[in-house]
Design a protein around this motif. Structure first.
Motif, PDB file in Angstrom:
ATOM      1  N   ALA A 211       0.812  -1.215   0.000  1.00 12.54           N
ATOM      2  CA  ALA A 211       0.000   0.000   0.000  1.00 12.54           C
ATOM      3  C   ALA A 211       0.846   1.265   0.000  1.00 12.54           C
ATOM      4  O   ALA A 211       0.321   2.349  -0.245  1.00 12.54           O
ATOM      5  N   ASN A 212       2.142   1.134   0.272  1.00 13.32           N
ATOM      6  CA  ASN A 212       3.030   2.300   0.343  1.00 13.32           C
ATOM      7  C   ASN A 212       4.259   2.087  -0.539  1.00 13.32           C
ATOM      8  O   ASN A 212       5.376   1.915  -0.042  1.00 13.32           O
ATOM      9  N   PRO A 213       4.079   2.126  -1.859  1.00  8.46           N
ATOM     10  CA  PRO A 213       5.197   1.849  -2.760  1.00  8.46           C
ATOM     11  C   PRO A 213       6.284   2.924  -2.726  1.00  8.46           C
ATOM     12  O   PRO A 213       7.386   2.688  -3.216  1.00  8.46           O
ATOM     13  N   ALA A 214       6.000   4.069  -2.131  1.00  3.55           N
ATOM     14  CA  ALA A 214       7.006   5.135  -2.061  1.00  3.55           C
ATOM     15  C   ALA A 214       7.980   4.935  -0.911  1.00  3.55           C
ATOM     16  O   ALA A 214       8.907   5.726  -0.750  1.00  3.55           O
ATOM     17  N   ALA A 215       7.800   3.885  -0.120  1.00  2.00           N
ATOM     18  CA  ALA A 215       8.717   3.628   1.000  1.00  2.00           C
ATOM     19  C   ALA A 215      10.130   3.440   0.453  1.00  2.00           C
ATOM     20  O   ALA A 215      10.321   2.814  -0.596  1.00  2.00           O
ATOM     21  N   PRO A 216      11.134   3.990   1.138  1.00  2.00           N
ATOM     22  CA  PRO A 216      12.513   3.822   0.681  1.00  2.00           C
ATOM     23  C   PRO A 216      12.864   2.338   0.535  1.00  2.00           C
ATOM     24  O   PRO A 216      12.382   1.490   1.302  1.00  2.00           O
ATOM     25  N   ALA A 217      13.695   2.035  -0.437  1.00  4.49           N
ATOM     26  CA  ALA A 217      14.017   0.645  -0.768  1.00  4.49           C
ATOM     27  C   ALA A 217      14.640  -0.106   0.404  1.00  4.49           C
ATOM     28  O   ALA A 217      14.292  -1.272   0.646  1.00  4.49           O
ATOM     29  N   ASP A 218      15.551   0.545   1.141  1.00  2.00           N
ATOM     30  CA  ASP A 218      16.188  -0.161   2.253  1.00  2.00           C
ATOM     31  C   ASP A 218      15.182  -0.500   3.351  1.00  2.00           C
ATOM     32  O   ASP A 218      15.216  -1.581   3.934  1.00  2.00           O
ATOM     33  N   LEU A 219      14.253   0.408   3.602  1.00  7.18           N
ATOM     34  CA  LEU A 219      13.213   0.163   4.602  1.00  7.18           C
ATOM     35  C   LEU A 219      12.270  -0.935   4.117  1.00  7.18           C
ATOM     36  O   LEU A 219      11.913  -1.839   4.880  1.00  7.18           O
TER      37      LEU A 219
END
Length: 186
Positions: free
Chosen positions: A128-136
């Protein structure tokens, strides 16, 4: 004029070749391709090239603003904190009536449910949150996978300290440490 017998002329005359199965003969030259055929071949080659390019160089998809990334990070970190709290609470419950088989079963069921549901919830929050940083996103996805693996192994009868579960529990502690560091700057 020489005379030949009917049997001689039949044997010397060429017999017509039998028709063979296959494609009918075209009235045009077989070397010349039609314009639609060339266009179809060109489009097929272009499609294959684009497919191969897309396979090896996938699009990063959407581009997100800093505000979107910050908001997604906050939501994913909040979800991780809630799951962590819920799993910690439910996996450390004690039977209020020691020796009661139904109470032991209820406590164990809550622990397994919180682990599996926590993993599934984290996967949903990431989606639901594809904008989350990749490492997170990677760290939260790893934690979700570990929670689900722990749950399934408990359901299969493994005990917390056996050779299957103990490494997963240690792995989960490490993943929580990574997430603590990633979510601190929120």
């Amino acid at each position: 004029m020489p005379e030949t017998s009917p049997t001689e002329s039949a044997s010397t005359a060429k017999a017509p070749k039998p028709k063979t199965p296959g494609f009918p003969k075209s009235s045009t030259s077989s070397q010349a391709l039609s314009v639609p055929t060339i266009a179809a071949l060109a489009l097929a080659v272009i499609g294959i090239v684009l497919a191969v390019f897309g396979w090896f160089y996938p699009s990063s998809g959407q581009k997100f603003s800093d505000d979107q990334r910050t908001e997604a990070k906050g939501k994913v970190c909040d979800a991780q904190a809630v799951v962590r709290q819920g799993t910690q609470f439910n996996t450390n419950l004690q039977n209020p009536v020691p020796g009661d088989l139904a109470g032991d079963l209820a406590v164990g069921t809550n622990a397994r449910l919180s682990l599996f549901a926590g993993g599934a919830y984290l996967h949903q929050r990431l989606e639901a949150n594809p904008a989350a940083p990749a490492d997170l996103a990677t760290a939260v996805g790893d934690m979700a996978d570990t929670l689900e693996a722990l749950s399934i192994n408990y359901l299969a009868g493994h005990s917390p300290d056996d050779a299957v579960q103990q490494p997963l529990r240690d792995q989960l502690r490490g993943e929580i440490d990574v997430l603590d560091n990633l979510c601190q700057s929120q």
